[in-house]
Design a protein around this motif. Structure first.
Motif, PDB file in Angstrom:
ATOM      1  N   UNK A 386     -17.416  -0.796  -5.184  1.00 12.74           N
ATOM      2  CA  UNK A 386     -17.147   0.642  -5.146  1.00 12.74           C
ATOM      3  C   UNK A 386     -16.210   1.025  -6.283  1.00 12.74           C
ATOM      4  N   UNK A 387     -16.502   2.172  -6.901  1.00  6.50           N
ATOM      5  CA  UNK A 387     -15.651   2.713  -7.957  1.00  6.50           C
ATOM      6  C   UNK A 387     -14.710   3.770  -7.377  1.00  6.50           C
ATOM      7  N   UNK A 388     -13.459   3.782  -7.825  1.00  8.81           N
ATOM      8  CA  UNK A 388     -12.545   4.842  -7.388  1.00  8.81           C
ATOM      9  C   UNK A 388     -12.831   6.140  -8.122  1.00  8.81           C
ATOM     10  N   UNK A 389     -12.343   7.272  -7.624  1.00 13.74           N
ATOM     11  CA  UNK A 389     -12.527   8.535  -8.358  1.00 13.74           C
ATOM     12  C   UNK A 389     -11.886   8.454  -9.741  1.00 13.74           C
ATOM     13  N   UNK A 390     -12.476   9.159 -10.706  1.00 16.74           N
ATOM     14  CA  UNK A 390     -11.915   9.153 -12.047  1.00 16.74           C
ATOM     15  C   UNK A 390     -10.589   9.909 -12.047  1.00 16.74           C
ATOM     16  N   UNK A 398      -5.377   5.239  -2.949  1.00 14.40           N
ATOM     17  CA  UNK A 398      -5.056   4.798  -1.588  1.00 14.40           C
ATOM     18  C   UNK A 398      -5.642   5.750  -0.558  1.00 14.40           C
ATOM     19  N   UNK A 399      -5.557   7.028  -0.839  1.00 17.80           N
ATOM     20  CA  UNK A 399      -6.144   8.012   0.075  1.00 17.80           C
ATOM     21  C   UNK A 399      -7.656   7.847   0.146  1.00 17.80           C
ATOM     22  N   UNK A 400      -8.280   7.631  -1.011  1.00 21.03           N
ATOM     23  CA  UNK A 400      -9.730   7.447  -1.045  1.00 21.03           C
ATOM     24  C   UNK A 400     -10.129   6.186  -0.299  1.00 21.03           C
ATOM     25  N   UNK A 401      -9.413   5.095  -0.537  1.00 22.99           N
ATOM     26  CA  UNK A 401      -9.722   3.829   0.134  1.00 22.99           C
ATOM     27  C   UNK A 401      -9.549   3.929   1.654  1.00 22.99           C
ATOM     28  N   UNK A 402      -8.608   4.707   2.119  1.00 20.73           N
ATOM     29  CA  UNK A 402      -8.317   4.782   3.561  1.00 20.73           C
ATOM     30  C   UNK A 402      -9.459   5.389   4.365  1.00 20.73           C
ATOM     31  N   UNK A 411     -13.345  -2.500  -3.554  1.00 17.22           N
ATOM     32  CA  UNK A 411     -13.034  -1.448  -4.519  1.00 17.22           C
ATOM     33  C   UNK A 411     -12.055  -1.985  -5.546  1.00 17.22           C
ATOM     34  N   UNK A 412     -12.207  -1.547  -6.802  1.00 19.59           N
ATOM     35  CA  UNK A 412     -11.370  -2.017  -7.906  1.00 19.59           C
ATOM     36  C   UNK A 412     -10.737  -0.818  -8.601  1.00 19.59           C
ATOM     37  N   UNK A 413      -9.483  -1.020  -9.021  1.00 18.06           N
ATOM     38  CA  UNK A 413      -8.703   0.064  -9.634  1.00 18.06           C
ATOM     39  C   UNK A 413      -7.792  -0.549 -10.686  1.00 18.06           C
ATOM     40  N   UNK A 414      -7.566   0.105 -11.825  1.00 16.59           N
ATOM     41  CA  UNK A 414      -7.998   1.438 -12.237  1.00 16.59           C
ATOM     42  C   UNK A 414      -9.302   1.387 -13.038  1.00 16.59           C
ATOM     43  N   UNK A 415      -9.640   2.531 -13.642  1.00 17.92           N
ATOM     44  CA  UNK A 415     -10.750   2.574 -14.582  1.00 17.92           C
ATOM     45  C   UNK A 415     -10.400   1.774 -15.836  1.00 17.92           C
ATOM     46  N   UNK A 416     -11.407   1.566 -16.656  1.00 16.26           N
ATOM     47  CA  UNK A 416     -11.273   0.731 -17.849  1.00 16.26           C
ATOM     48  C   UNK A 416     -11.543   1.576 -19.094  1.00 16.26           C
ATOM     49  N   UNK A 417     -10.771   1.325 -20.138  1.00 17.23           N
ATOM     50  CA  UNK A 417     -11.006   1.978 -21.422  1.00 17.23           C
ATOM     51  C   UNK A 417     -11.615   0.975 -22.390  1.00 17.23           C
ATOM     52  N   UNK A 483      -2.498  -3.901  -2.802  1.00 17.44           N
ATOM     53  CA  UNK A 483      -3.153  -5.102  -2.302  1.00 17.44           C
ATOM     54  C   UNK A 483      -3.256  -5.148  -0.780  1.00 17.44           C
ATOM     55  N   UNK A 484      -2.182  -4.847  -0.018  1.00 18.37           N
ATOM     56  CA  UNK A 484      -2.315  -4.885   1.440  1.00 18.37           C
ATOM     57  C   UNK A 484      -3.333  -3.891   1.979  1.00 18.37           C
ATOM     58  N   UNK A 485      -3.646  -2.871   1.226  1.00 15.53           N
ATOM     59  CA  UNK A 485      -4.600  -1.861   1.684  1.00 15.53           C
ATOM     60  C   UNK A 485      -6.023  -2.141   1.200  1.00 15.53           C
ATOM     61  N   UNK A 486      -6.235  -3.289   0.568  1.00 17.72           N
ATOM     62  CA  UNK A 486      -7.581  -3.668   0.155  1.00 17.72           C
ATOM     63  C   UNK A 486      -8.055  -3.021  -1.122  1.00 17.72           C
ATOM     64  N   UNK A 487      -7.145  -2.647  -2.012  1.00 19.28           N
ATOM     65  CA  UNK A 487      -7.513  -2.122  -3.336  1.00 19.28           C
ATOM     66  C   UNK A 487      -7.245  -3.235  -4.350  1.00 19.28           C
ATOM     67  N   UNK A 488      -8.273  -3.744  -4.986  1.00 23.01           N
ATOM     68  CA  UNK A 488      -8.136  -4.850  -5.922  1.00 23.01           C
ATOM     69  C   UNK A 488      -7.695  -4.324  -7.287  1.00 23.01           C
ATOM     70  N   UNK A 489      -6.580  -4.833  -7.750  1.00 18.58           N
ATOM     71  CA  UNK A 489      -5.976  -4.332  -8.984  1.00 18.58           C
ATOM     72  C   UNK A 489      -6.554  -5.036 -10.202  1.00 18.58           C
ATOM     73  N   UNK A 490      -6.650  -4.286 -11.276  1.00 23.84           N
ATOM     74  CA  UNK A 490      -6.962  -4.820 -12.599  1.00 23.84           C
ATOM     75  C   UNK A 490      -5.676  -4.761 -13.407  1.00 23.84           C
TER      76      UNK A 490
END
Length: 622
Positions: A386-390, A398-402, A411-417, A483-490
């Motif tokens: 899953x992609x997070x909102x741009x 976090x709000x979106x993931x909840x 889900x992975x965050x943030x976007x990539x340049x 991380x505790x909320x299940x958002x995988x960081x880049x």
């Protein structure tokens, strides 16, 4: 039992080994969304065309470009970035090898399966409508069809009429070939005259002559006929030119122009155009279709490259369009669409839908992501990336993931340049960067990890290739919230490059919180299901139970040896039970075979802790 009725020696083959279980592929990605061009299901009434394509398999980004038009802009909204193409590019750059793509397109003026052709497809009529001359059509809808241009060339070969026994005969040609009947060959640049064109035909005896409005005409006094073939060049953008050489005119010839370049199932799966010889809309009643000679004359008008026109991008994207629908069991002409089409491809183990980020309204984006997660949960043997909102902040993601709770998604965050691959290089200006959602990169790392280590290895602590930087700087403290909320960081680590630094699913269930555990069980369950189909309708007795136990134990033993399961001995890693303790007589009476399988998966060392303290040299070590 075999029958032995005649005395003799009988040699029979038998097997003394258990049925083996083969592991299923785990790194195949499926994507659905907008693309610049390419296969999409549709039905047309005029001209009559029925397209029921399956999602094509591409094994490199070059193949993706050929099938779907590359990075050309898509859509008519404010955001026309080609996220599907960018995700495919990222997937292959990071180790992906197999990708299925299902294009979506919402046709303009589509009512009751009657699509407005002129409003969706680019075309090149070879005469002004409603004249009965052929039309070049783009095979697929979209604005990218306007970038297609066509050039026609002809070749005039040597005389194909020879004398045999004092009779003029045609040699070296097959029925359907076109010849120019003329006393002597003109200069090479002189176009064939339509009145001199004949189509070769065979009679019941196999003799070759000419087609005279459906009737056979012998060669007779004709002493010179020159074979005419067509070369068609189809150019798409600045780099791609497809050349189709040696095309014939007669529809019965296997190299006929209307066979090689037809709408459905052409010789070239990814051909861009097709030639329509049917009457155009608005032609007067009783108008005959164009003859082969008229087709030749019309096609040869495109001596230089001429562009198709009239293609557009269709209606705006919606979550329902991405979700699509399954194929109809009652109507073979009704093809599956969107995620429904990907559901019909058994090989897919990872699913991404980067076009969810197009929706500025987060409520609509949530609906689209719900469709993606529901797709994976219903099919059971695939996981969603899953992609997070741009432009989302840490609070925003976090709000979106909840809003989600599923062990079949991550889900992975943030976007990539990354450097904008569509921008023209200018030495005097700064490098143009493009913001890209991370799902394609994450899926590629899934595939890379599977190939190098196995599906049991967490797809984390891996370098993200082909990028400039991450859009946001995720620090230790920031990740302690994500991380505790299940958002995988880049994250970027000086000296260690840009890495995925998380491997959690979007679930509240601690048993399934790690991506690799979920994917390991997907692999085991799918492999066992596919490889034990032989057991259905076999006699349900101890012999069958023993064969199933042996096959599954052998498969799990190999899995344990790869390091996917815990334990220093196989007995600590798994168990398989299939006997009277797992089935009652009621189960047997109702045709049920029940096998219990327990496995101890390895969990990732997410927190590596070293405890260190002082001790004196003469103190006993504890």
């Amino acid at each position: 039992m075999p029958e032995y009725l005649t005395p003799g020696v009988y040699v029979e083959e038998t097997s003394f080994r258990s049925r083996s279980i083969e592991g299923v592929p785990t790194s195949t990605l499926g994507i659905t969304g907008l693309t610049a061009y390419g296969p999409v299901p549709y039905q047309l009434k005029s001209p009559e065309v029925i397209m029921v394509p399956r999602p094509p398999l591409v094994t490199s980004y070059t193949e993706f470009e050929r099938a779907f038009g590359g990075l050309s802009p898509v859509g008519d909204g404010t955001d026309n970035h080609n996220y599907v193409a960018l995700a495919a590019r990222a997937y292959f750059e990071n180790g992906g090898r197999r990708l299925y793509v299902q294009r979506v397109f919402d046709f303009v003026n589509d009512a009751n399966n009657d699509i407005d052709v002129a409003a969706n497809f680019a075309a090149l009529p070879l005469a002004a409508p409603p004249a009965a001359t052929p039309t070049w059509w783009a095979r697929w809808p979209g604005r990218a069809g306007n970038a297609i241009s066509i050039r026609s060339r002809f070749r005039r070969s040597k005389n194909v009429i020879v004398q045999r026994g004092g009779i003029n005969v045609i040699t070296g040609l097959a029925p359907g070939a076109a010849v120019e009947v003329i006393a002597a060959a003109p200069a090479d640049d002189v176009l064939p005259a339509a009145g001199n064109i004949r189509i070769v035909m065979a009679n019941a005896a196999g003799e070759l002559g000419f087609d005279n409005t459906g009737a056979f005409a012998a060669v007779g006094a004709v002493t010179a006929a020159f074979h005419i073939t067509l070369d068609i060049d189809v150019r798409f953008g600045p780099d791609r030119v497809d050349t189709y050489s040696g095309l014939e005119l007669g529809s019965q010839h296997p190299r006929s122009i209307t066979t090689v370049l037809r709408a459905a199932d052409p010789v070239d799966e990814f051909s861009l155009v097709w030639l329509d010889r049917s009457l155009p809309a608005g032609a007067p009643a009783g108008t005959p279709p164009p003859t082969d000679a008229e087709v030749l004359a019309a096609v040869l008008q495109t001596a230089g490259f001429r562009f198709l026109t009239g293609g557009n991008e269709g209606n705006p994207l919606t979550p329902g369009l991405l979700k699509g629908e399954p194929s109809s069991p009652d109507d073979p002409k009704k093809a599956a669409k969107g995620l429904g089409a990907l559901a019909e491809v058994d090989d897919i183990a990872i699913v991404a839908m980067p076009d969810t980020v197009r929706f500025d309204d987060l409520t609509i984006q949530k609906v689209a992501v719900d469709h993606l997660i529901g797709h994976c949960e219903s099919l059971r043997y695939r996981i969603a990336v899953v992609d997070p909102p741009k432009d989302s902040s840490i609070t925003g993601v976090r709000t979106f993931r909840s809003q989600f709770d599923s062990n079949y998604a991550a889900i992975y965050y943030p976007w990539i340049q990354t450097v904008d691959p569509t921008a023209k290089l200018d030495p005097g200006s700064p490098t143009s960067l493009l913001d890209v959602p991370p799902s394609g990169y994450a899926a590629g790392i899934y595939a890379r990890t599977d190939v190098r280590r196995g599906v049991h290895k967490a797809p984390a602590n891996e370098v993200v290739l082909g990028i400039s930087k991450f859009k946001e700087n995720i620090t230790y403290d920031r990740q302690s919230v994500l991380n505790p909320e299940g958002v995988n960081a880049l994250r970027f680590f000086p000296g260690r490059s840009n890495r995925i630094w998380g491997a959690r699913t979007m679930t509240s269930d601690p048993e399934w919180k790690y991506v690799n555990v979920r994917r390991l069980f997907i692999y085991l369950e799918h492999s066992i299901e596919k490889s034990t189909q032989w057991a259905v309708f076999e006699p349900n007795n101890e012999r069958l139970w023993g064969n199933i136990r042996q096959g599954i134990e052998d498969f799990l033993l190999v899995t344990w040896r790869t390091g996917a399961l815990m334990g220093t001995k196989p007995e600590q890693a798994f168990f398989v039970r299939c006997d009277r303790t797992t089935m009652t007589q009621n189960d047997l009476d109702n045709g049920r075979l029940i096998c219990l399988i327990g496995v101890a998966p390895t969990y990732p060392a997410e927190f590596v802790i070293f405890r260190i303290g002082q001790w004196t040299a003469d103190s006993p070590q504890s």
